[in-house]
Write a protein that holds these residues in place. Sequence first.
Motif, PDB file in Angstrom:
ATOM      1  N   VAL A   1      -9.996   0.188  10.777  1.00  0.00           N
ATOM      2  CA  VAL A   1      -9.920  -0.524   9.434  1.00  0.00           C
ATOM      3  C   VAL A   1     -11.130   0.028   9.313  1.00  0.00           C
ATOM      4  N   GLY A   2     -12.271   0.763   9.942  1.00  0.00           N
ATOM      5  CA  GLY A   2     -13.253   1.147   9.767  1.00  0.00           C
ATOM      6  C   GLY A   2     -13.374   2.670   8.371  1.00  0.00           C
ATOM      7  N   ASP A   3     -11.926   2.893   7.595  1.00  0.00           N
ATOM      8  CA  ASP A   3     -11.538   3.997   6.810  1.00  0.00           C
ATOM      9  C   ASP A   3     -11.424   3.048   5.308  1.00  0.00           C
ATOM     10  N   VAL A   4     -11.589   1.502   5.467  1.00  0.00           N
ATOM     11  CA  VAL A   4     -11.089   0.932   4.086  1.00  0.00           C
ATOM     12  C   VAL A   4     -12.621   0.344   3.295  1.00  0.00           C
ATOM     13  N   SER A   5     -12.596   0.312   2.232  1.00  0.00           N
ATOM     14  CA  SER A   5     -13.384  -0.507   1.196  1.00  0.00           C
ATOM     15  C   SER A   5     -12.758  -1.374   0.652  1.00  0.00           C
ATOM     16  N   TYR A   6     -12.512  -2.684   0.267  1.00  0.00           N
ATOM     17  CA  TYR A   6     -11.881  -3.328  -0.414  1.00  0.00           C
ATOM     18  C   TYR A   6     -12.937  -3.662  -1.778  1.00  0.00           C
ATOM     19  N   GLU A   7     -12.214  -3.290  -3.209  1.00  0.00           N
ATOM     20  CA  GLU A   7     -13.004  -3.957  -4.436  1.00  0.00           C
ATOM     21  C   GLU A   7     -13.129  -4.873  -5.296  1.00  0.00           C
ATOM     22  N   PRO A   8     -13.233  -5.901  -5.763  1.00  0.00           N
ATOM     23  CA  PRO A   8     -13.561  -6.763  -6.403  1.00  0.00           C
ATOM     24  C   PRO A   8     -12.126  -7.722  -6.834  1.00  0.00           C
ATOM     25  N   TRP A   9     -11.662  -6.359  -7.486  1.00  0.00           N
ATOM     26  CA  TRP A   9     -10.346  -6.579  -8.693  1.00  0.00           C
ATOM     27  C   TRP A   9      -9.381  -6.369  -7.343  1.00  0.00           C
ATOM     28  N   MET A  10      -9.021  -5.993  -6.548  1.00  0.00           N
ATOM     29  CA  MET A  10      -8.258  -6.113  -5.794  1.00  0.00           C
ATOM     30  C   MET A  10      -7.608  -7.622  -5.048  1.00  0.00           C
ATOM     31  N   GLY A  11      -6.192  -6.952  -5.172  1.00  0.00           N
ATOM     32  CA  GLY A  11      -5.101  -8.316  -4.479  1.00  0.00           C
ATOM     33  C   GLY A  11      -4.637  -8.188  -3.202  1.00  0.00           C
ATOM     34  N   SER A  12      -3.462  -8.631  -3.088  1.00  0.00           N
ATOM     35  CA  SER A  12      -2.986  -8.780  -2.094  1.00  0.00           C
ATOM     36  C   SER A  12      -1.851  -6.986  -2.187  1.00  0.00           C
ATOM     37  N   ARG A  13      -1.622  -7.287  -3.207  1.00  0.00           N
ATOM     38  CA  ARG A  13      -0.869  -5.761  -2.946  1.00  0.00           C
ATOM     39  C   ARG A  13      -1.706  -4.599  -3.725  1.00  0.00           C
ATOM     40  N   HIS A  14      -2.613  -4.717  -2.806  1.00  0.00           N
ATOM     41  CA  HIS A  14      -3.841  -2.859  -4.054  1.00  0.00           C
ATOM     42  C   HIS A  14      -4.316  -3.374  -2.196  1.00  0.00           C
ATOM     43  N   MET A  15      -5.064  -4.162  -1.583  1.00  0.00           N
ATOM     44  CA  MET A  15      -5.442  -4.602  -0.257  1.00  0.00           C
ATOM     45  C   MET A  15      -4.120  -3.489   0.461  1.00  0.00           C
ATOM     46  N   SER A  16      -2.969  -3.810   0.284  1.00  0.00           N
ATOM     47  CA  SER A  16      -2.132  -3.168   1.353  1.00  0.00           C
ATOM     48  C   SER A  16      -1.981  -1.636   1.219  1.00  0.00           C
ATOM     49  N   ALA A  17      -2.292  -1.682   0.332  1.00  0.00           N
ATOM     50  CA  ALA A  17      -1.733  -0.513  -0.365  1.00  0.00           C
ATOM     51  C   ALA A  17      -3.000   1.117  -0.294  1.00  0.00           C
ATOM     52  N   ILE A  18      -4.690   0.084   0.101  1.00  0.00           N
ATOM     53  CA  ILE A  18      -5.558   0.979   0.317  1.00  0.00           C
ATOM     54  C   ILE A  18      -5.075   1.143   1.746  1.00  0.00           C
ATOM     55  N   GLU A  19      -4.697  -0.259   3.050  1.00  0.00           N
ATOM     56  CA  GLU A  19      -5.157   0.024   3.655  1.00  0.00           C
ATOM     57  C   GLU A  19      -3.573   0.840   4.516  1.00  0.00           C
ATOM     58  N   THR A  20      -2.979   1.025   3.455  1.00  0.00           N
ATOM     59  CA  THR A  20      -1.351   1.931   3.963  1.00  0.00           C
ATOM     60  C   THR A  20      -1.822   3.397   3.677  1.00  0.00           C
ATOM     61  N   SER A  21      -2.996   3.770   2.890  1.00  0.00           N
ATOM     62  CA  SER A  21      -3.006   4.978   2.405  1.00  0.00           C
ATOM     63  C   SER A  21      -3.954   5.714   3.584  1.00  0.00           C
ATOM     64  N   VAL A  22      -5.228   4.959   4.099  1.00  0.00           N
ATOM     65  CA  VAL A  22      -5.524   5.290   5.392  1.00  0.00           C
ATOM     66  C   VAL A  22      -4.237   5.977   6.803  1.00  0.00           C
ATOM     67  N   ARG A  23      -3.386   5.585   6.397  1.00  0.00           N
ATOM     68  CA  ARG A  23      -2.050   5.790   7.467  1.00  0.00           C
ATOM     69  C   ARG A  23      -1.962   7.259   7.747  1.00  0.00           C
ATOM     70  N   PRO A  24      -2.252   7.377   9.239  1.00  0.00           N
ATOM     71  CA  PRO A  24      -1.847   9.245   9.008  1.00  0.00           C
ATOM     72  C   PRO A  24      -1.009   9.935   8.535  1.00  0.00           C
ATOM     73  N   GLU A  25       0.255   9.142   8.360  1.00  0.00           N
ATOM     74  CA  GLU A  25       2.114   9.176   8.186  1.00  0.00           C
ATOM     75  C   GLU A  25       1.908   9.146   6.239  1.00  0.00           C
ATOM     76  N   VAL A  26       1.108   8.641   6.277  1.00  0.00           N
ATOM     77  CA  VAL A  26       1.056   8.413   4.547  1.00  0.00           C
ATOM     78  C   VAL A  26       0.384   8.858   3.464  1.00  0.00           C
ATOM     79  N   VAL A  27       1.317   9.813   2.432  1.00  0.00           N
ATOM     80  CA  VAL A  27       0.337  10.878   2.064  1.00  0.00           C
ATOM     81  C   VAL A  27      -0.738   9.864   0.888  1.00  0.00           C
ATOM     82  N   ALA A  28      -0.092   8.820  -0.093  1.00  0.00           N
ATOM     83  CA  ALA A  28      -0.446   8.244  -1.096  1.00  0.00           C
ATOM     84  C   ALA A  28       0.601   7.474  -1.622  1.00  0.00           C
ATOM     85  N   THR A  29      -0.425   6.934  -1.549  1.00  0.00           N
ATOM     86  CA  THR A  29       0.131   4.960  -2.391  1.00  0.00           C
ATOM     87  C   THR A  29      -0.316   4.968  -3.308  1.00  0.00           C
ATOM     88  N   VAL A  30       0.545   3.944  -4.783  1.00  0.00           N
ATOM     89  CA  VAL A  30       0.860   3.768  -6.210  1.00  0.00           C
ATOM     90  C   VAL A  30       1.395   2.341  -6.270  1.00  0.00           C
TER      91      VAL A  30
END
Length: 185
Positions: A124-153
């Motif tokens: 959780v500490g590896d994530v910082s949200y931007e004001p423009w982010m909606g739920s899809r983007h917040m999920s995507a940034i969180e998912t991107s910090v998982r070790p098994e995930v290379v990137a989200t788009v």
Amino acid sequence: MSDLAIDYGDHERVREVVDRLTYCAEHVGVSFDGWEEPHVKGPGLYFAVVADRDYGAYADPMGDKRWPRADCASVFDEDAFIGAAESVSVEQDGGIVVAVDGEIEEQMVRFRDLGTRDEETDLVGDVSYEPWMGSRHMSAIETSVRPEVVATVTLSEETGRVSVFRDGEANSIRREEIGGRWRGE
């Protein structure tokens, strides 16, 4: 990292997979003409490139929501990929799982929020949200910090913004900036 481990974030073929997802999301977003109309929802996409097919530890099936694998099984299927993404972007909602080799999973998913399981709270500490982010983007940034995930788009259905998330960092481009000087108006 062991000598046999692959750094997927720097792997040329995996970068091409992420680029294809990004260009596809940009194409779908730019092709939609109704962004300026009030109360209109545009196309939306959420891709996650995973290095481990055991994504069930952090994702749940989205019922009967499916990627049309019979029409397009890989991001390398060129026109079929764009056509399938255009269809899915307006007809379905959910995460689309893409393996590092470009193969697209049929079952669409909902990625779990960080912190919903005890062993994930340190991410959780590896994530910082931007004001423009909606739920899809917040999920995507969180998912991107998982070790098994290379990137989200993602492609935002509200604004047409296309974002690539890696390790909790966002690289985002607003719809009106896509294509830059090469974009024909």
